[in-house]
Design an enzyme around this catalytic site. Structure first.
Site, PDB file in Angstrom:
ATOM      1  N   SER A   1       5.941  56.690  47.643  1.00 26.66           N
ATOM      2  CA  SER A   1       5.727  57.737  48.635  1.00 26.66           C
ATOM      3  C   SER A   1       4.290  58.224  48.637  1.00 26.66           C
ATOM      4  CB  SER A   1       6.640  58.923  48.328  1.00 26.66           C
ATOM      5  OG  SER A   1       7.977  58.554  48.425  1.00 26.66           O
TER       6      SER A   1
ATOM      7  N   GLU B   1      17.133  49.243  44.156  1.00 27.44           N
ATOM      8  CA  GLU B   1      17.248  50.673  43.885  1.00 27.44           C
ATOM      9  C   GLU B   1      18.508  51.229  44.520  1.00 27.44           C
ATOM     10  OE1 GLU B   1      14.498  54.610  43.878  1.00 27.44           O
ATOM     11  OE2 GLU B   1      13.979  53.067  45.322  1.00 27.44           O
TER      12      GLU B   1
END
Lengths: 388, 348, 388, 348
Positions: A128, A243
């Site tokens: 991010s 993930e």
């Protein structure tokens, strides 16, 4: 269909159980969101690895046991049942590890994986950015190739456990003219490189569970590029798939939470039953945790036979994160006035670690792709609904 | 039948809101977390100066002589800023109990409360812990069938840390020589009314907390850009917020009705309070859940102010009676043989 | 604030109660989705009107009683408590009536309202079209002014009770060049005009609760235009506001449903308690119905003092429609295996009219602007969130 | 540990699905509503020809000798087309009960079932009404502590109309001379297992019904235009559908596990069935709710096919044990002292 364990699987379970019984610390470790706790967890990783239990699905030559997914599930069941510590290097062993095995060079595997396995090198993520959260394609941090080095500039954020980690992996824009998913490259960065500043971000409980990472002309050797230049998106999607997928969220964890919730309910039944919603919520928690286990076994068996995980893996993220939130909300209801107390408060009898779990559960529907984004993926890719 | 607040009540709300929003900033709340008491004597003095500490104190004792109903909109505003000082407790719990106890005790303490010179804190058997016991100049404690008045030297406090750093909670051991101020039936009745008023205060604050979380989230999602637009333009984000607005809209009137019911000592007061607390706290809990979600990872941080309001909302939901307690009280009413339910029964 | 009824209000309640006790049919009327039931309901409207109870909020000169909203709420409470018939002309008296009073000419009011009041003329709506449902601005049916007549062509749909109604009101595009909200005109159309074909649409229970209306060069006198030409959208929005608003969905209806639900639960408690979610759902139903009543009283008092309903009226539609769905779903759970049986089935003891109510409740979140559209309105107009 | 279906099982499912989707069209279902029996003899003959009526009949008695597990994917497909014929009942309830009863009765009836010449219908004390009793050639009825075998002339039927016009439900009075085929403990055990299998059939059909409603709604919302685009492009519509997909995805494995558990007569079979029925019927109910919503007013009509599947989903949720019954069975397990719960207990 044959829903019983083989003798080999039973023997494997016994072996796991017996090792854990001998090795799991009697007292829970401090949270790895503190420096001392982080160090204790790193030591636990080393101990696990010494017993060759660090990453049971890895090949034997990398210190693993070449386990299939069912054996992995069995391992996880015993691991959670034993109350063994959370995995401080989960970003490494569960996310980067499998990605490296698929996209890494032999040199990279040999250099990186053994130290990941021992916990000598703990990994954090650099995905991010301040303006690239759910919209990961909006990444702006750059990596400029100069000779045999990338010069990295920019900023990453929400990097879990980066405060004490050794490395981060992430995506950087190597083609400054590129837009969106193109021109991104997957690069591994040692966090002690000059030019890197790590700023802890305190989370809901006040501890620095994640961090911002600032890159100011950080030089990284080109051998730390994973996959081809400009091919970062494809590599990252593989990682994101892991993930979201089952590796990080084994059913054992939620089944143990459900079991503890049943226990909490039984221990407080007369007050808990004052709110009739509680018994129903406990029942649902148990059913959903079992459903999650059953579905995971079914998927694992399919994958063992060569099947692939598809867009339905997005249902996984939503299911477990909402289950986890619901279970902890139910525990809070049962605890009533005790729910807000920190575990060490003198009158907090029986609160266990439910509050910590409740705080942590708030992050489930947010991280690794918000549940809103997951719902879009389900609708568009799994159900085939129209995009705008 | 008039279910509106007066112009005066609304103007008072406006002026108190302006004061609180300007003075009780998130920065000031955070600063108080670092202090030993967690309480802000200067702020309390300001509140007293505005007459707020004495709002429900009779005029002849130096207060404004107002009712619980007059205070209810202000209690919402206290929630809106997550005020940590025990103002709602003072106006809705301590002062009315002192008024009911009357006599010497009331005459002695009510003027001091109105003047901002003293804080009186109530702890019932129903309270697992007593909030702000450490700053009390007098504690009114329900113990078994008695209510005791204890001075700070007559109590031993055991601090219990809350997830909400603004809350200071204490177990209170009281010395044998604390004065008995009520007993038996009367003590039980006073305690029930005090509990109702405590729960009412939670409900009103929950409305304010929910509104604040909504306002913060509307602002955040109107600014935060992803996928080339403000995330507040996404339908999923809009609907998260709209769902709060619906529950919040329909939680207000029950709180106002409960305040009226308490102020008028209606027979249905306890039940009206339980209704109000259930729906208001549920709206606030929904606000917490959806607002952290639309904030994304920002909402999970200590730095963004959302958690100040979220944690308080969580805590209030279980204070002064948790959902089980209040559902049980409602259930006793509606599932009783011959209960008056249905159309026309609400104000009967 | 003064939450008690005045003596005048109490006397009014007594008067309503006593008239209803004398006049409400002992046996429930057949549903107005059948021809005979429609006729019976029309006769009931006439009887109500003869007692001057047809539209209590209308001015006395129009046969009403000039009641304020609190008296209206009291009337509704007694009406539902008495189990009086549903209002077959609700589109007329609650929607068109108030709109006419605001936008109609004196001639129109005098011509239309009295017959509406007696039930001599029953009204249906002509809003939706096959491609203009939630998106009402997409209306394509046209009305062309020729001399003193409009020539109407096109199709309307989902016109509730149009099968047996006498008139419909709706919007038509009078400016063929116009787009979206512009160029629409609000016109009242007698359904027996040549060129009109009404095709019944059977609803979930198989009965023709609504219809399509086809217009083939239908000539309507210009005196049937409500408001100015091209100003239809503003007129329609006023009507839609009434529809969403409180007039059609008085709290009494939901409070009576909640009361019956409590009764049903008590009558079946031992089996109902097998599912702990049921008791909680009953409790919530009661609370929500009470909240709806309290909020409506609060709004009514505000409006009585000259306040206006704003965008928060969209919360109303969502709240009651979901409450209604939840209450009926809970009743279905309590009834268990009996839930699917039609009321006349020999072994359907105690099912009452819950199944009909359940089917009808399905339409709540859909009609009068889907709840999705309402949520957009709340977000954008009430909360001020950005449009796309 | 192998939680996958075999290639053969999956191929069989594919071929049966193709057959059913082609033959059991909504038009054919609607046509059957207009007939006196509501049942389609020609269709039953087709099913028999494919071997489906005898799927669980032993090979030596003319069937395919398969297990409940082999049938479970087909039961899903029966739900997918809302098949009204009692095929799931035959394969999962009647035939296994006859097999367990054995002897003359089984030898006489199983071959006829396999050949499509006879229908056997089971009615337990737990069934409020018996579906398809009117087309039964033999009824196996639990009465008190006995199971009786009754021929059509030994029963009196009372029709009860369902909201789902495909369902034909009957109260059954049985004559005194009906033959007793089991009694006491054994009858009770047989009834429990029959109930489990009936509930399992509901669960599997619920999966198919939910999938069908999703498929219909995806198609409808991809075509229906409003505000200048397909409504399926709106996030709110997408999320309604995604929410179904999540619940449906996690309801499948429990149904498959329950089928395995029943087929293997595991000790946990009843509990596995209750789990499966609860989650599968809940997924189908959610599908009904969200799919009618995204269909808008179209979904509320008799003409659009959605209601065929929606009403069946509603009915199945309360058949062969409602949510209360199945929650109670799960609760008895998980809230018992010393219950084996948590990680590792699922297949223990």
């Amino acid at each position: 269909m044959e829903l019983t364990y083989t003798d080999k699987q039973k023997a494997f379970r016994e072996e796991v159980r017996s090792w854990l019984a001998d090795n799991v610390p009697a007292e829970p470790l401090q949270t790895f969101d503190t420096e001392a706790g982080f160090q204790a967890h790193r030591e636990w990783e080393a101990r696990l690895n010494a017993g060759r239990w660090g990453m049971v699905t890895w090949p034997e030559e990398l210190g693993g046991r070449g386990c299939d997914l069912i054996e992995w599930l069995i391992f996880e069941e015993e691991y959670y049942k034993a109350g063994a510590p959370l995995r401080v290097n989960q970003n490494g062993i569960f996310l980067l590890g499998p990605t490296l095995m698929e996209y890494g060079t032999e040199e990279q595997k040999a250099r990186i994986l053994p130290k990941m396995a021992t916990g000598e090198e703990v990994w954090s993520q650099g995905w991010s950015e301040p303006n690239a959260g759910s919209d990961m394609a909006a990444i702006r941090s750059t990596a400029r190739l100069e000779g045999d080095k990338y010069i990295i500039n920019g900023q990453k954020t929400w990097s879990t456990r980066a405060v004490w980690a050794d490395w981060c992996f992430g995506m950087f824009r190597t083609d400054p003219e590129s837009e969106r998913h193109r021109g991104l490259t997957f690069i591994l960065v040692p966090l002690d490189t000059p030019g890197i500043t790590v700023r802890p971000i305190p989370q809901l409980d006040g501890l620095p569970g994640f961090a911002e990472i600032f890159f100011d002309n950080v030089e990284v050797a080109v051998e730390n590029r994973l996959g081809d230049e400009g091919a970062g998106w494809a590599v990252a999607m593989a990682t994101a798939g892991f993930e979201r997928g089952l590796m990080l969220r084994s059913p054992a964890r939620f089944q143990e939470t459900a079991r503890r919730l049943v226990e909490l309910y039984r221990a407080n039944q007369s007050s808990a039953d004052q709110d009739p919603a509680v018994r129903d919520a406990v029942l649902r928690a148990y059913l959903d945790a079992e459903s999650y286990c059953l579905s995971t076994y079914q998927t694992a068996c399919r994958l063992n036979k060569g099947g692939k995980i598809g867009a339905e893996s997005s249902t996984n993220k939503i299911f477990w994160s909402e289950l986890d939130q619901n279970m902890h909300a139910t525990a809070m209801s049962i605890l009533g006035a005790r729910a807000e107390l920190l575990p060490h408060a003198p009158d907090a009898s029986g609160v266990g670690n439910w509050l910590d779990g409740w705080l942590f559960a708030q992050s489930g529907p947010i991280y690794a792709g918000t549940n809103e984004v997951q719902r879009n993926i389900i609708a568009e890719r799994m159900l085939g609904m129209p995009r705008r | 039948m008039d279910f509106t607040f007066s112009e005066d009540q609304l103007l008072f709300q406006d002026s108190v809101r302006d004061f609180l929003v300007n003075e009780v900033t998130p920065e000031r709340i955070r600063a108080s977390w670092e202090t030993a008491s967690g309480r802000d004597a200067a702020l309390w003095a300001q509140l007293a100066e505005l007459g707020l500490t004495g709002l429900t104190v009779p005029e002849e004792l130096g207060g404004l002589g107002m009712s619980e109903l007059d205070f209810i909109l202000l209690a919402q505003e206290c929630g809106y800023v997550a005020l940590a000082e025990p103002l709602v407790h003072t106006a809705l719990v301590a002062v009315p109990l002192l008024r009911e106890l009357g006599g010497e005790l009331a005459a002695q303490w009510l003027p001091r409360i109105a003047a901002g010179e003293a804080k009186v804190i109530v702890g019932l058997e129903h309270n697992l812990l007593v909030e702000d016991a450490h700053v009390a100049d007098l504690l009114l404690l329900q113990r078994g069938e008695r209510i005791l008045a204890a001075t700070p030297d007559q109590v031993a406090l055991r601090h219990n840390e809350s997830v909400d750093p603004s809350r200071r909670l204490f177990a209170v051991d009281v010395a044998a020589d604390a004065a008995e101020v009520a007993s038996g039936e009367r003590a039980a009745e006073l305690a029930t009314r005090a509990l109702d008023r405590g729960a009412l205060g939670c409900a009103a604050q929950a409305l304010g907390l929910a509104q604040r979380m909504v306002d913060m989230s509307v602002q955040y999602t109107s600014e935060r850009q992803q996928f080339g637009q403000a995330i507040g333009a996404f339908q999923a984000v809009k609907h998260h917020m709209a769902n709060i607005a619906v529950r919040l809209e329909y939680a207000r009137a029950p709180v106002h009705r409960a305040a009226y019911s308490v102020a008028c000592a209606e027979a249905v007061a306890s039940q009206a309070v339980s209704h109000a607390k259930l729906v208001a706290c549920e709206a606030a809990n929904l606000a917490a859940k959806n607002c952290i979600q639309v904030h994304g990872a920002m909402g999970y941080t200590w730095e963004v102010d959302l958690h100040i309001f979220m944690k308080k909302a969580w805590a209030l939901a279980n204070s002064w009676g948790d959902a089980g307690f209040h559902k049980t009280r409602v259930g006793e009413h509606i599932f009783a043989e011959g209960a008056a339910l249905g159309a026309g029964a609400t104000f009967a």
